[in-house]
Structures are given as structure tokens and as C-alpha cells.
Scaffold this active site. Structure first.
Site, PDB file in Angstrom:
ATOM      1  N   LYS A  52      27.166  55.056  51.403  1.00 49.50           N
ATOM      2  CA  LYS A  52      26.468  55.422  52.630  1.00 49.50           C
ATOM      3  C   LYS A  52      26.659  56.921  52.849  1.00 49.50           C
ATOM      4  O   LYS A  52      27.729  57.467  52.541  1.00 49.50           O
ATOM      5  CB  LYS A  52      27.065  54.616  53.792  1.00 49.50           C
ATOM      6  CG  LYS A  52      26.399  54.807  55.143  1.00 49.50           C
ATOM      7  CD  LYS A  52      27.055  53.909  56.199  1.00 49.50           C
ATOM      8  CE  LYS A  52      26.353  53.977  57.546  1.00 49.50           C
ATOM      9  NZ  LYS A  52      26.972  53.080  58.546  1.00 49.50           N
ATOM     10  N   SER A 127      23.575  50.226  60.926  1.00 55.01           N
ATOM     11  CA  SER A 127      23.146  51.494  60.388  1.00 55.01           C
ATOM     12  C   SER A 127      23.299  51.637  58.872  1.00 55.01           C
ATOM     13  O   SER A 127      22.731  52.559  58.291  1.00 55.01           O
ATOM     14  CB  SER A 127      23.928  52.619  61.063  1.00 55.01           C
ATOM     15  OG  SER A 127      25.307  52.518  60.760  1.00 55.01           O
ATOM     16  N   SER A 151      27.525  47.528  61.699  1.00 58.55           N
ATOM     17  CA  SER A 151      26.664  48.211  60.738  1.00 58.55           C
ATOM     18  C   SER A 151      26.852  47.832  59.273  1.00 58.55           C
ATOM     19  O   SER A 151      26.046  48.249  58.437  1.00 58.55           O
ATOM     20  CB  SER A 151      26.810  49.719  60.882  1.00 58.55           C
ATOM     21  OG  SER A 151      26.088  50.136  62.008  1.00 58.55           O
TER      22      SER A 151
HETATM   23  N1  GLN Z   1      24.047  49.253  66.572  1.00 63.77           N
HETATM   24  C1  GLN Z   1      25.340  49.842  66.610  1.00 63.77           C
HETATM   25  C2  GLN Z   1      25.262  51.198  67.294  1.00 63.77           C
HETATM   26  O1  GLN Z   1      24.214  51.719  67.318  1.00 63.77           O
HETATM   27  C3  GLN Z   1      25.815  49.986  65.189  1.00 63.77           C
HETATM   28  C4  GLN Z   1      26.924  50.952  65.039  1.00 63.77           C
HETATM   29  C5  GLN Z   1      27.629  50.922  63.725  1.00 63.77           C
HETATM   30  O2  GLN Z   1      28.228  49.909  63.372  1.00 63.77           O
HETATM   31  N2  GLN Z   1      27.657  52.059  63.056  1.00 63.77           N
HETATM   32  O3  GLN Z   1      26.192  51.720  67.816  1.00 63.77           O
END
Ligand code: GLN
Length: 447
Positions: A52, A127, A151
């Protein structure tokens, strides 16, 4: 070379990788070959892996999905990446993500959305959507993701692969761009729980450069893979098995229940009564931490700097206005607001208390069961554009993943069936602290 050729042919359709460097990849591959020839190879030597875009690696652009870091070539390597390099894994490239890991669909990336390889009109989740998509499309055998509020687990579920978010503190955060530091945790994403266990063995360990890293004895996360499920008590939180899930998700949960029962697991109803508090608590706390973490992007030290400004203040504000996208700005504004004088007690402090209540719920539940079965998301992957219209709607879709991060618990998402439109559906197994081996074992038995 085989993976690079597949990426060249298929990545343009899904936009999973955003940075590739064939020369670097092949140099690492040759070094792995040499190591194997000298008899110094291990199980992971020569196995390609995708990272990532949140993970720093010397010489690679690590932009965290943002214009702010579009010109940032990392001068150092994240501990997890180093651990995998030490095991001989070969870097394929960097995968697309929501900007600074804020989002659930990958659509907030500066580099454009990633498409779900099962159906390119749909999102891969987020994400870590790029990581999930490249593994699902067989453009990498494995990838790393990060999980601050789901995420790893939610995109794994939307793309039909397996991913685990470990207990907070067992994988180093050093070199992983910070979003909400008390939640952020890296984890592996792969086809199977067995692959995730092997990867986690290489990733985990104490790191003195991460102040919240836990000093624990090394564990073998593959140790329970062949453990029968007979007698395992699996909790079904009544707040999670509701009609607000899509019928496809309900059917996948039924599949998982049947599979567990067939193997001798015992299903018990449990309750997580504070579930609905987890969304407001998470979005207050994660935004607060994000607003402080992202204050470092000031145009002075590294990253984007506005070309035109009259004085220092204007340089800061123009840099940040130009460098951050709208979702990141929204989080910074929410975070700054809840931390400001006069609102701190009402929002930030209150949310810390809710965090404790949510964590306590799990301890009550784990007195009655060994693992918890849960949905990963209320629906299969939405269409592109469907969720990013309304931020609150997107935040609400995190209902099944963020409580785990508030509590710091380990949880895995595994494929559990398909929706009527052919998209995969995943379910979660949540464990108590340090129950990774048990979770991975149960998931392996279900696969
Ligand atoms: N949907 C969550 C956020 O926007 C996901 C965050 C994550 O796990 N990086 O904060």
C-alpha cells in the site's frame, strides 16, 4: 517477470498499482535467486509482494495517495517492509489507496479510483483498495494494507480475498505514514488465511522505533492452522445480525454459520450493546489524531509547496489548500474543532469514554465465546460514485469494522459467498487480544 507482464497488461483496467519500477523489482528478484542458490532462502524468499502506498521504502515514491506527497521519495524503509525484505520478498510496487487512508471506497485517491476486478463499475473498498484489487486480480500473490478503521478487512471482503488486522502493537508502525496513531495497524492481505499467517510471522515483532510496539515473545501464527473447530465457541452479536444488512450479506453469514457448525463449533448469541456509539467515537478520535498528524505537511520540510505566496502564513495555507483533497480537509476541520478549547470536553474527552465502553463490550462477550463472527460490511461493494456523494453515509458503512480498532483487537475478513450480482462477500472473525493464531486457524478450517 511473469507478474510484471500481467501487471502491464491488466493494471490499466483496475488502477491498482500507482507506482512500478521494473528495474528495482528485478534487481530484488535476482538477489533472491542468488540467495536461494546459496541455500540461504526461506519460505518467502523470491515471493513478490505489493505495498500500500502508505509504507515507506528507500528509493520508492511513497505518496499515501495524496498530491501532498506526490514528489516524496522515501529516504528510509518501514520496519514491516524491511522485515519482508529480510525474508527475501520482492517488491512489485505501490498500490492505490484513499488519500491518507481516509475513506472506504478508494475514490479519494489523488491517483484516481481503483476498480473492483470482479466488476469494474464497482469500488474495491478502501482504504487499502489497491492492495485488495491487485491480489484479487492475481497481480500479486500478497500485499500489505493498513487498518485504522477497517481498511484491510472491508476491501478484502469486497474483493474476495483474506486479510487480517492484528492486535494493536504487534506490528511496527515505524515508516507507515500516520493517520490516527492509536488505531493504525499494518497487516497482510492474501488469498488465504494460511498465506496471511506466514506473512504475519515475518512482519510482527517488537520495534524500539515505535513507542507503542509491544515487547512480546515471538509467536508462530501458523500453529493453529490444523486445529479442529470442535468445541470452539463462536459468538454471534445480536446487534450485527440485523435486517439492515443486505440479503446477500445475511446469506453469507448463514453460510459461515453452517460451515462452523458442520465442523463442530458451537454458536452462542452475544451482545455488543454499544455498537452504535462506535461510529461517532471513531470519527471524533480518528479525525482529532489526523488533524495533529497531518500538521507536519507544511510545505517546509518535504512534500508539496505552493509556487506562489506573499508570506509564510500564505505559504502554509496555499500549500495545504492545494495539497490536500476534500475528504482530508474535512477530517482536519472536524479534528481541529473537537480538540479546540471549549469543545474538547464535550467531544474529544467524551469520545475517549465511549471508546472504553465499546472495548468493554468485547470483554463481556469474550467471557462467553472464543471468537466472534461478524459481517465485514452491510452490503457488497457499492458502485463507483454511490458512496462518495454523502460522507455520513460512507462513515455509517464502517459500522462492523471500527469497533475492533477502538478496542485494539485482532480481526480477519475471509470470503464467504457471492452477491446476486456476482460480487464477493466477506465475513469477519474477531478475537480477543493476541488471538491471531486462533483466528487464522478457524479461518483456515473454513477455507
Ligand atoms: N473508512 C475509514 C476511515 O475513513 C477507514 C480508515 C482506515 O482503516 N484507514 O477512516
Amino acid at each position: 517477470q511473469e507478474y510484471l507482464a500481467a501487471i502491464a497488461a491488466q493494471n490499466p483496467a483496475i488502477n491498482g498499482y500507482i507506482t512500478l519500477d521494473a528495474e528495482k523489482t528485478l534487481a530484488e528478484a535476482r538477489a533472491a535467486d542468488e540467495r536461494i542458490a546459496q541455500g540461504r532462502g526461506g519460505a518467502l524468499t523470491g515471493v513478490p509482494v505489493a505495498y500500500k502506498d502508505i509504507f515507506c521504502q528507500t528509493g520508492w515514491r511513497s505518496a499515501c495517495g495524496s498530491k501532498m506527497l506526490d514528489n516524496f521519495v522515501a529516504p528510509y524503509t518501514a520496519t514491516v517492509v524491511q522485515n519482508l525484505l529480510d525474508a527475501g520478498m520482492v517488491t512489485l510496487g505501490r498500490t492505490n489507496m484513499d488519500e491518507f487512508a481516509m475513506g472506504s471506497t478508494n475514490e479519494s485517491s489523488f491517483y484516481g479510483a481503483t476498480k473492483n476486478p470482479w466488476h469494474t463499475e464497482h469500488v474495491p473498498g478502501g482504504s487499502s483498495g489497491g492492495s485488495a484489487a491487485v491480489v484479487a486480480a492475481r497481480l500479486a500473490p500478497a500485499a500489505l494494507g493498513s487498518d485504522t478503521g477497517g481498511s484491510i478487512r472491508q476491501p478484502a471482503a469486497h474483493c474476495g480475498i483474506t486479510g487480517i488486522k492484528p492486535t494493536y502493537g504487534i506490528v511496527s508502525r515505524f515508516g507507515m505514514v500516520a493517520y490516527a496513531s492509536s488505531f493504525d495497524q499494518a497487516g497482510p492481505m492474501a488469498q488465504t488465511a494460511e498465506d496471511c499467517a506466514i506473512l504475519l510471522n515475518a512482519m510482527a515483532g517488537f520495534d524500539e522505533r515505535d513507542s507503542t510496539s509491544l515487547e512480546r515473545e515471538k509467536e508462530d501464527y501458523t500453529r493453529d492452522l490444523n486445529q479442529p473447530l470442535k468445541g470452539l465457541r463462536v459468538g454471534l452479536p445480536k446487534e450485527y445480525f440485523t435486517a439492515s444488512n443486505s440479503p446477500d450479506v445475511q446469506a453469507a453469514l448463514e453460510n459461515a454459520k453452517t460451515l462452523l457448525q458442520q465442523q463442530g463449533a458451537e454458536l452462542v448469541e452475544v451482545s455488543l450493546p454499544q455498537t452504535e456509539l462506535s461510529i461517532p467515537a471513531y470519527y471524533v478520535l480518528a479525525s482529532a489524531e489526523a488533524s495533529t498528524n497531518l500538521s507536519r505537511y507544511d510545505g517546509v520540510r518535504y512534500g508539496h509547496r505552493a509556487a506562489q505566496f506573499a508570506d509564510l502564513d500564505e505559504m502554509y495555507s496555499r500549500t495545504r489548500a492545494e495539497g490536500f483533497g476534500s475528504e482530508v480537509k474535512r477530517r482536519i476541520m472536524i479534528g481541529t474543532y473537537v480538540l479546540s478549547h471549549g469543545y474538547y470536553d464535550a467531544y474529544y474527552l467524551k469520545a475517549q469514554k465511549l471508546r472504553r465502553l465499546v472495548a468493554n463490550d468485547f470483554q463481556v462477550a469474550f467471557a462467553q465465546c472464543d471468537l466472534i463472527l461478524a459481517p465485514a460490511a452491510p452490503t457488497a461493494a457499492p458502485k463507483l460514485g454511490e458512496l462518495n456523494q454523502d460522507p455520513v453515509q460512507a462513515y455509517l458503512s464502517d459500522i462492523y469494522t471500527i469497533a475492533v480498532n477502538l478496542a485494539g483487537l485482532p480481526a480477519l475478513s475471509l470470503p464467504a459467498g457471492f452477491a446476486a450480482n456476482g460480487l464477493p462477500i466477506g465475513v469477519q472473525l474477531i478475537g480477543n487480544y493476541f488471538a491471531e493464531a486462533k483466528i487464522l486457524g478457524a479461518a483456515h478450517q473454513m477455507q
